[in-house]
Every structure is written in C-alpha cells, then in structure tokens.
Design a protein around this motif. Structure first.
Motif, PDB file in Angstrom:
ATOM      1  N   CYS A  39      -4.588  66.273 106.328  1.00 42.03           N
ATOM      2  CA  CYS A  39      -4.146  65.177 106.721  1.00 42.03           C
ATOM      3  C   CYS A  39      -2.716  64.749 106.073  1.00 42.03           C
ATOM      4  O   CYS A  39      -2.708  65.066 104.816  1.00 42.03           O
ATOM      5  CB  CYS A  39      -5.114  63.951 106.752  1.00 42.03           C
ATOM      6  SG  CYS A  39      -4.618  62.305 107.458  1.00 42.03           S
ATOM      7  N   HIS A  61     -10.022  64.726 103.242  1.00 38.82           N
ATOM      8  CA  HIS A  61     -10.937  63.420 103.570  1.00 38.82           C
ATOM      9  C   HIS A  61     -11.101  63.598 104.696  1.00 38.82           C
ATOM     10  O   HIS A  61     -11.399  62.476 105.621  1.00 38.82           O
ATOM     11  CB  HIS A  61      -9.975  61.981 103.131  1.00 38.82           C
ATOM     12  CG  HIS A  61      -8.531  61.976 103.642  1.00 38.82           C
ATOM     13  ND1 HIS A  61      -7.486  62.404 103.441  1.00 38.82           N
ATOM     14  CD2 HIS A  61      -8.242  61.366 104.960  1.00 38.82           C
ATOM     15  CE1 HIS A  61      -6.606  62.194 103.989  1.00 38.82           C
ATOM     16  NE2 HIS A  61      -6.942  61.610 105.256  1.00 38.82           N
ATOM     17  N   CYS A 150     -10.045  61.606 110.605  1.00 42.66           N
ATOM     18  CA  CYS A 150      -9.272  60.670 110.075  1.00 42.66           C
ATOM     19  C   CYS A 150      -8.016  60.475 111.256  1.00 42.66           C
ATOM     20  O   CYS A 150      -8.031  59.619 111.980  1.00 42.66           O
ATOM     21  CB  CYS A 150      -8.623  61.028 108.909  1.00 42.66           C
ATOM     22  SG  CYS A 150      -7.239  59.845 108.390  1.00 42.66           S
TER      23      CYS A 150
HETATM   24 ZN   LIG Z   1      -6.182  60.653 106.896  1.00 43.34          ZN
END
Ligand SMILES: [Zn+2]
Ligand SMILES: [Zn+2]
Length: 343
Positions: A39, A61, A150
């Motif tokens: 990300c 994450h 995410c």
């Molecule tokens: Zn992220």
C-alpha cells in the motif's frame, strides 16, 4: 521453525530474511498468510532511515490469509476461516473500538497497527487479535482480500461518503491503487467516472476499469477538461487520491456548484481560498480515512455480489522472496496494485 518475512532496512532498502516462530496469545489467532498487499502508506516506513523504526517488525498492513491456530479464549473465529485483517489495535472498550473503528481509539497507549508497531502481513505467518479478523465471502480471492484490507475499501467508503449514485459524474484524481479502485467502484455504483492522472499507463488501466473518460493532466488542464465534459458545470462529485496540493485544489475547482469533494490522499498540505473554492460554490468538502471492521466486510460483500473485477487491477503478484524487488518497482511508481502471494 522460522518465518520468512520482509525486513525494511531503512532508506528504501529491504530484504527477505528469517524471523523467530510465533504463537497466538490470549484472544489471538495464528494466520497463515495467503496474500499481503503493498500500500502507498507502507512507503513511508520503507523510505524511513534506519533507526526511525524497528527493523525487526515485519511490514504489511493489508494481510489476508487462513486461520490455522487459536489462542485461549477465542470465540469469534475458527480454524480454517478465510480472513482479512482490519489492521488496527485499540482498547476494545471505547465507543470507537466497539463500533469497529479501532483506528479512532483515543486510548493512546494501546493503539498500534499491524505492519507498523507490530508484525504485519509480509511474512509466512502472523498473529492477530480475533477482533481484527474479518471473514471473507468465498467469491473473493485472497489477493482481492488483501487489496480490500486497506486500499480498495478506502476507495469504496469514500464513495459512500460522497453519496455517489447513478445520477452522478465522478472525477477521480490520481489512478494509483486507491484511485483505480475508486474508478472501478464508481462505475459499479452507476456513476460516469472521469479518471485523471499524468501517466498514460495508469489512464489505460482506468479505462479498462470502466472509466467513462480518462484525461491526462500533464498540462494542468484537468479542471477545464472536466468542465467541458459536463456542459461547463463540473463533476457532481470529486475524489482526491493523489495527495498533492495541485490536485487537492483541482478537486475543489472541478466540482460543480453544490457539488461534493472528498480528500483521501494523505500527508502534505494545501491552501484553499474559502470564498472562491468553497463558500460561493456551496461545496461540500469532506475527508475520509479507511473504514470500520463492518465497513471492510461490506466492501468485500459488494465485490462478491456485484462481481467487481478487483483482481484485474492487481498487476504484480510475487513470492515473499521476490518482495524486495517488488518494493523497488512499487516505490518507483510502477502502475497497478502489487501483492505478495503464497501458493
Ligand atoms: Zn494502506
Ligand atoms: Zn478504544
């Protein structure tokens, strides 16, 4: 037994190396990773110099995998469950934690997140509190689950906040992993989407993702181009996913009078002139940061029910051994979504 995982060494250097074995503590589960997304916000830790963060904490994450063992007292998750991680720790007692928004928990000394302050998804195994495990629909792949953990769900919930409908023209500034997902979800929600970027390859991906128009903002004329596509009025809604001052201003200017603009791209700054940008144009300017555990489940169910082809945006999957090379390409701005995968 050791765990193979990624180590950020500092200053954009990384390696795959051995880590000690782990066991789930009380109310925790052991997860065998099946996919772990890269990300944009991981890059802040990747760029950080050695000493700014603990290099022994595995990043990542956007973890997604299978539950393979339970710690004591686990009641909400079973061995064999396919789960995404809502990657934030919280006190589990306050209003925000109890409503699934652990990232908003005000109890500072318990806050943290997988991939930052504790081990994330860039390793063969991780432990996670049962409260952060979100079960996935069978139709959603592990790679899509990682993306949803995410980037993609951030886009989905920003569009919900914009109250997007099939009556709208939506302009999405920035066609990185979040912006591309916004383009695809916007189309799936019925809007006509104008995708904006400065990179021809990203704009081609946006077209393939369902954009009505893909416009090149290399010459800084996105606002004029959007107005000319909308009878001179501007877009009903705009989403800013580039995180740049110039596109933040453009996202306000490209929205029509009585329009809505949403900021998602993080960091940096911007200067708005309240009267011309916001007040006299009756602009509703909002921010949106990720989503709750329930929101993550909702976005995944939308992907399953509408058969949203998120997987087509994942341009590179690599093994854990190949992850350092993938980070080099991701950090250099290579288009599309990257994910580490385990067979
Ligand atoms: Zn992220
Ligand atoms: Zn809390």
């Amino acid at each position: 037994m050791t765990i193979r995982g990624v180590r950020f060494l500092g200053d954009s250097q990384s390696e795959t190396s051995d880590f000690p074995d782990i066991e789930p503590g009380p109310n925790e589960v052991l997860i065998r990773l099946r996919s772990s997304g890269l990300c944009g916000s991981d890059l802040r830790n990747y760029y950080a110099s050695a000493g700014e963060r603990d290099i022994n904490v595995r990043p990542g994450h956007e973890p997604c995998g299978e539950v393979v063992a339970l710690g004591s007292g686990v009641t909400q998750v079973s061995v064999g469950d396919r789960v995404m991680q809502h990657h934030y720790d919280g006190c589990l007692q306050c209003f925000y934690c109890k409503s699934g928004w652990q990232q908003l928990c005000p109890v500072d000394d318990t806050r943290g997140y997988y991939g930052g302050t504790r081990h994330g998804g860039h390793g063969d195994f991780m432990t996670a509190h049962e409260s952060t495990c979100v079960k996935m629909p069978d139709e959603v792949t592990f790679e899509e689950g990682a993306y949803l953990a995410c980037g993609a769900s951030t886009a989905f919930h920003a569009l919900k906040k914009l109250d997007l409908s099939g009556r709208d023209v939506l302009a999405v500034f920035g066609q990185g992993p979040v912006g591309l997902a916004a383009t695809m979800f916007g189309e799936a929600m019925g809007a006509r989407v104008i995708a904006v970027d400065v990179n021809a390859e990203r704009l081609k991906m946006a077209e393939d993702a369902g954009a009505w128009k893909a416009i090149d903002n290399s010459d800084g004329t996105a606002v004029e181009q959007i107005r000319s596509l909308t009878h001179g009025e501007g877009a009903d809604a705009t989403l800013e996913a580039a995180g740049l001052p110039v596109t933040r201003v453009a996202a306000a200017e490209a929205a029509r009078i009585f329009g809505r603009a949403c900021l998602v791209g993080e960091g940096g700054e911007v200067t708005y002139e309240p009267t011309p940008h916001i007040i006299h144009r009756h602009l509703t300017l909002i921010g949106s940061w990720t989503f709750s555990t329930f929101g993550l489940a909702e976005a995944a169910q939308f992907v399953a029910d509408r058969d949203v082809p998120l997987r087509s945006l994942i341009t590179e999957t690599c093994s854990i051994e190949e992850a350092p090379g993938a980070y080099t390409r991701f950090a250099s701005g290579t288009p599309g979504k990257f994910a580490i995968s385990w067979a």
